[in-house]
Design a protein around this motif. Structure first.
Motif, PDB file in Angstrom:
ATOM      1  N   GLN A   1      18.193 -17.660  17.040  1.00  0.00           N
ATOM      2  CA  GLN A   1      18.083 -16.208  16.881  1.00  0.00           C
ATOM      3  C   GLN A   1      16.652 -15.784  16.537  1.00  0.00           C
ATOM      4  N   SER A   2      15.732 -16.643  16.843  1.00  0.00           N
ATOM      5  CA  SER A   2      14.320 -16.395  16.578  1.00  0.00           C
ATOM      6  C   SER A   2      14.096 -16.211  15.081  1.00  0.00           C
ATOM      7  N   LEU A   3      13.276 -15.232  14.698  1.00  0.00           N
ATOM      8  CA  LEU A   3      12.867 -15.078  13.305  1.00  0.00           C
ATOM      9  C   LEU A   3      13.519 -13.882  12.636  1.00  0.00           C
ATOM     10  N   GLN A   4      14.677 -13.473  13.128  1.00  0.00           N
ATOM     11  CA  GLN A   4      15.323 -12.270  12.628  1.00  0.00           C
ATOM     12  C   GLN A   4      15.575 -12.285  11.126  1.00  0.00           C
ATOM     13  N   PRO A   5      16.121 -13.357  10.524  1.00  0.00           N
ATOM     14  CA  PRO A   5      16.358 -13.337   9.075  1.00  0.00           C
ATOM     15  C   PRO A   5      15.074 -13.165   8.263  1.00  0.00           C
ATOM     16  N   VAL A   6      13.997 -13.729   8.748  1.00  0.00           N
ATOM     17  CA  VAL A   6      12.708 -13.567   8.068  1.00  0.00           C
ATOM     18  C   VAL A   6      12.255 -12.115   8.157  1.00  0.00           C
ATOM     19  N   GLN A   7      12.352 -11.540   9.328  1.00  0.00           N
ATOM     20  CA  GLN A   7      11.939 -10.144   9.507  1.00  0.00           C
ATOM     21  C   GLN A   7      12.798  -9.200   8.677  1.00  0.00           C
TER      22      GLN A   7
ATOM     23  N   THR B   1       6.169 -25.102  18.303  1.00  0.00           N
ATOM     24  CA  THR B   1       5.941 -23.722  18.761  1.00  0.00           C
ATOM     25  C   THR B   1       6.686 -22.717  17.882  1.00  0.00           C
ATOM     26  N   PHE B   2       7.918 -23.066  17.497  1.00  0.00           N
ATOM     27  CA  PHE B   2       8.683 -22.183  16.616  1.00  0.00           C
ATOM     28  C   PHE B   2       7.946 -21.937  15.307  1.00  0.00           C
ATOM     29  N   PHE B   3       7.408 -22.996  14.706  1.00  0.00           N
ATOM     30  CA  PHE B   3       6.732 -22.846  13.421  1.00  0.00           C
ATOM     31  C   PHE B   3       5.374 -22.159  13.566  1.00  0.00           C
ATOM     32  N   LYS B   4       4.745 -22.308  14.710  1.00  0.00           N
ATOM     33  CA  LYS B   4       3.513 -21.555  14.952  1.00  0.00           C
ATOM     34  C   LYS B   4       3.812 -20.062  15.068  1.00  0.00           C
ATOM     35  N   SER B   5       4.961 -19.734  15.656  1.00  0.00           N
ATOM     36  CA  SER B   5       5.364 -18.324  15.734  1.00  0.00           C
ATOM     37  C   SER B   5       5.624 -17.761  14.344  1.00  0.00           C
ATOM     38  N   LEU B   6       6.264 -18.555  13.488  1.00  0.00           N
ATOM     39  CA  LEU B   6       6.503 -18.133  12.111  1.00  0.00           C
ATOM     40  C   LEU B   6       5.179 -17.963  11.373  1.00  0.00           C
ATOM     41  N   ASP B   7       4.250 -18.846  11.629  1.00  0.00           N
ATOM     42  CA  ASP B   7       2.926 -18.757  11.015  1.00  0.00           C
ATOM     43  C   ASP B   7       2.203 -17.477  11.442  1.00  0.00           C
ATOM     44  N   GLU B   8       2.286 -17.149  12.713  1.00  0.00           N
ATOM     45  CA  GLU B   8       1.646 -15.921  13.209  1.00  0.00           C
ATOM     46  C   GLU B   8       2.275 -14.680  12.587  1.00  0.00           C
ATOM     47  N   LEU B   9       3.607 -14.692  12.441  1.00  0.00           N
ATOM     48  CA  LEU B   9       4.283 -13.564  11.800  1.00  0.00           C
ATOM     49  C   LEU B   9       3.839 -13.436  10.346  1.00  0.00           C
ATOM     50  N   ALA B  10       3.707 -14.556   9.657  1.00  0.00           N
ATOM     51  CA  ALA B  10       3.291 -14.527   8.257  1.00  0.00           C
ATOM     52  C   ALA B  10       1.883 -13.949   8.115  1.00  0.00           C
TER      53      ALA B  10
ATOM     54  N   LEU C   1       6.969 -34.548  13.038  1.00  0.00           N
ATOM     55  CA  LEU C   1       6.939 -33.107  13.269  1.00  0.00           C
ATOM     56  C   LEU C   1       6.482 -32.373  12.016  1.00  0.00           C
ATOM     57  N   LEU C   2       6.982 -32.759  10.845  1.00  0.00           N
ATOM     58  CA  LEU C   2       6.545 -32.109   9.610  1.00  0.00           C
ATOM     59  C   LEU C   2       5.039 -32.269   9.431  1.00  0.00           C
ATOM     60  N   SER C   3       4.506 -33.448   9.697  1.00  0.00           N
ATOM     61  CA  SER C   3       3.063 -33.672   9.574  1.00  0.00           C
ATOM     62  C   SER C   3       2.293 -32.743  10.499  1.00  0.00           C
ATOM     63  N   GLN C   4       2.800 -32.547  11.700  1.00  0.00           N
ATOM     64  CA  GLN C   4       2.141 -31.660  12.658  1.00  0.00           C
ATOM     65  C   GLN C   4       2.227 -30.202  12.219  1.00  0.00           C
ATOM     66  N   ILE C   5       3.400 -29.816  11.701  1.00  0.00           N
ATOM     67  CA  ILE C   5       3.570 -28.433  11.219  1.00  0.00           C
ATOM     68  C   ILE C   5       2.579 -28.139  10.104  1.00  0.00           C
ATOM     69  N   LEU C   6       2.475 -29.038   9.136  1.00  0.00           N
ATOM     70  CA  LEU C   6       1.569 -28.831   8.007  1.00  0.00           C
ATOM     71  C   LEU C   6       0.116 -28.756   8.463  1.00  0.00           C
ATOM     72  N   SER C   7      -0.244 -29.524   9.466  1.00  0.00           N
ATOM     73  CA  SER C   7      -1.634 -29.562   9.918  1.00  0.00           C
ATOM     74  C   SER C   7      -2.003 -28.359  10.773  1.00  0.00           C
ATOM     75  N   ALA C   8      -1.021 -27.830  11.520  1.00  0.00           N
ATOM     76  CA  ALA C   8      -1.311 -26.779  12.499  1.00  0.00           C
ATOM     77  C   ALA C   8      -1.015 -25.380  11.997  1.00  0.00           C
ATOM     78  N   THR C   9      -0.317 -25.245  10.861  1.00  0.00           N
ATOM     79  CA  THR C   9       0.055 -23.931  10.320  1.00  0.00           C
ATOM     80  C   THR C   9      -0.214 -23.915   8.821  1.00  0.00           C
ATOM     81  N   ARG C  10       0.039 -22.768   8.186  1.00  0.00           N
ATOM     82  CA  ARG C  10      -0.032 -22.695   6.729  1.00  0.00           C
ATOM     83  C   ARG C  10       1.367 -22.673   6.121  1.00  0.00           C
TER      84      ARG C  10
END
Length: 411
Positions: free
Chosen positions: A43-49, A91-100, A125-134
């Motif tokens: 459902q994408s990032l709806q709960p966050v929004q 890609t999902f976590f990069k989208s969340l990072d951009e929204l943040a 994947l967690l290592s990549q998420i931490l390195s590529a996003t905040r």
């Protein structure tokens, strides 16, 4: 008879005044208002929004009551629960990072637990998420069942990966190995929950507040404890009333206040401890001061969550950073203080040539202490790439102008 609204308004006006009794203290700030949500990547990032309007309303309410609010934050359910979705990828976590970044909030993707052999595959994947996003995240290295030594090794592996794959290794600021951390703590990176969502908690920053109260006590320790307990109690009641009213008005359930007096670059808990002891942080008496502050905050009657301890983050507090450079305390000192307070080893600068084996031993000590005493502790360890003991750090964590310090030799 006054209405509930009138009582609430009077309490908000009282909270906007820094006067406690006959003394004037600098008010605590609200470090974090953290919303807890459950997300479904399909459902994408709806709960966050959907959480953002509530967080902005909460921020506005606290500010109208005279509190400075530094950050709004969102924590999801444990990461492993939604990594199973085929929609969950980098890609999902990069989208969340951009929204943040766009909406100006901090986010935490919850803890990773290594309960099944297949969970090891999620570490990359967690290592990549931490390195590529905040994104903030954590790895559970001890719980009520004991120390998880495989997780200790994996945590060290993640730290070295992020050191080498994020700008100047700074994204290790967003990761911690955690032990016995209870749910609903508002502070990152150890924040976590596994509830239904639509909940929130509050954490404050209170280095200056504690300093002012202890200064007025003039190193009279019984008086210091009484005064600090009373000051925490009053401010805790104000936060409780405001947050409870927010719950009634919004439908978001208030989980509680973490009264840990987090420091900042202009609000030093190290200075508060030195005010009480009359000596440099790390001198004899530091442990007693840590215990006194912790006992005072845990005496409050307001609804409590989280650490309810004492944060001693070397790279967030100018006095702690200076004393680290001077060598007045070390890792073992911080672990000793953690036995009477918390929150463990926080924002520790390490030489870039620290080995995985050294990191494992440091994390293992923290985890063993946490399990032994059944208390929440974390290890947020930040190696400085390319730097050795004696060099000056040059971190830029992107969230505040935190102090740098001199790297120390590891035993």
């Amino acid at each position: 008879m006054r209405s509930r609204f009138q009582v609430f308004t009077l309490l908000m006006l009282a909270a906007s005044s820094p006067v406690l009794g006959a003394e004037q203290y600098r008010k605590p700030r609200i470090r974090a208002i953290t919303a807890f949500v459950r997300i479904d990547p399909s459902q994408s990032l709806q709960p966050v929004q959907e959480a953002l309007p509530f967080l902005r309303r909460a921020k506005d309410t606290f500010e109208k009551a005279g509190y400075q609010v530094q950050t709004i934050r969102i924590t999801t359910e444990p990461l492993v629960q939604y990594l199973r979705s085929r929609y969950t990828n980098l890609t999902f976590f990069k989208s969340l990072d951009e929204l943040a970044k766009k909406e100006r909030f901090l986010f935490n993707i919850g803890p990773l637990t290594l309960k099944e052999p297949s969970d090891i595959g999620k570490v990359e994947l967690l290592s990549q998420i931490l390195s590529a996003t905040r994104a903030n995240a954590s790895l559970v290295v001890a719980d009520e069942n004991g120390v998880h030594w495989n997780a200790v090794r994996v945590a060290a592996q993640i730290i070295k990966y992020v050191e080498n794959h994020s700008p100047n290794g700074a994204n290790n600021f967003d990761f911690a190995a955690v032990a016995m951390v209870p749910p609903n703590t508002p502070f990152f990176p150890g924040s976590n929950h596994d509830g239904p969502g639509h909940q929130f908690s509050v954490g404050w920053e209170a280095g200056n507040f504690v300093t002012d109260v202890l200064k007025e006590a003039k190193r009279d320790w019984p008086r210091a404890k009484t005064s600090l307990s009373e000051a925490f109690e009053q401010q805790g009641r104000f936060v409780d009333v405001i947050a409870t009213q927010l719950e009634k008005d919004s439908g978001w359930k208030y989980m509680g206040l973490d009264p840990t007096p987090a420091p900042n670059s202009d609000s030093s808990i190290g200075a508060a401890i030195e005010e009480l002891t009359g000596a440099k942080f790390g001198s004899s008496g530091t442990l007693s001061a840590a215990a006194l502050i912790t006992e005072a905050e845990r005496s409050i009657t307001a609804k409590r969550v989280g650490y309810s301890g004492l944060m001693l983050p070397v790279l967030e507090d100018p006095v702690l950073a200076q004393r680290w450079a001077e060598g007045t305390y070390d890792l073992d000192s911080l672990l000793a203080y953690s036995a009477v307070c918390g929150t463990g080893l926080d924002a520790i600068p390490l030489p870039g040539d620290v080995s995985r084996e050294q990191l494992e031993r440091i994390i293992g000590d923290m985890a063993s202490l946490a399990f032994k005493w059944k208390k929440p502790l974390t290890a947020r360890l930040i190696p400085a790439p390319g730097k050795r003991a004696g060099d000056r750090t040059d971190f830029n964590f992107g969230v505040a102008q935190f102090p740098n310090t001199t790297l120390r030799t590891l035993p």
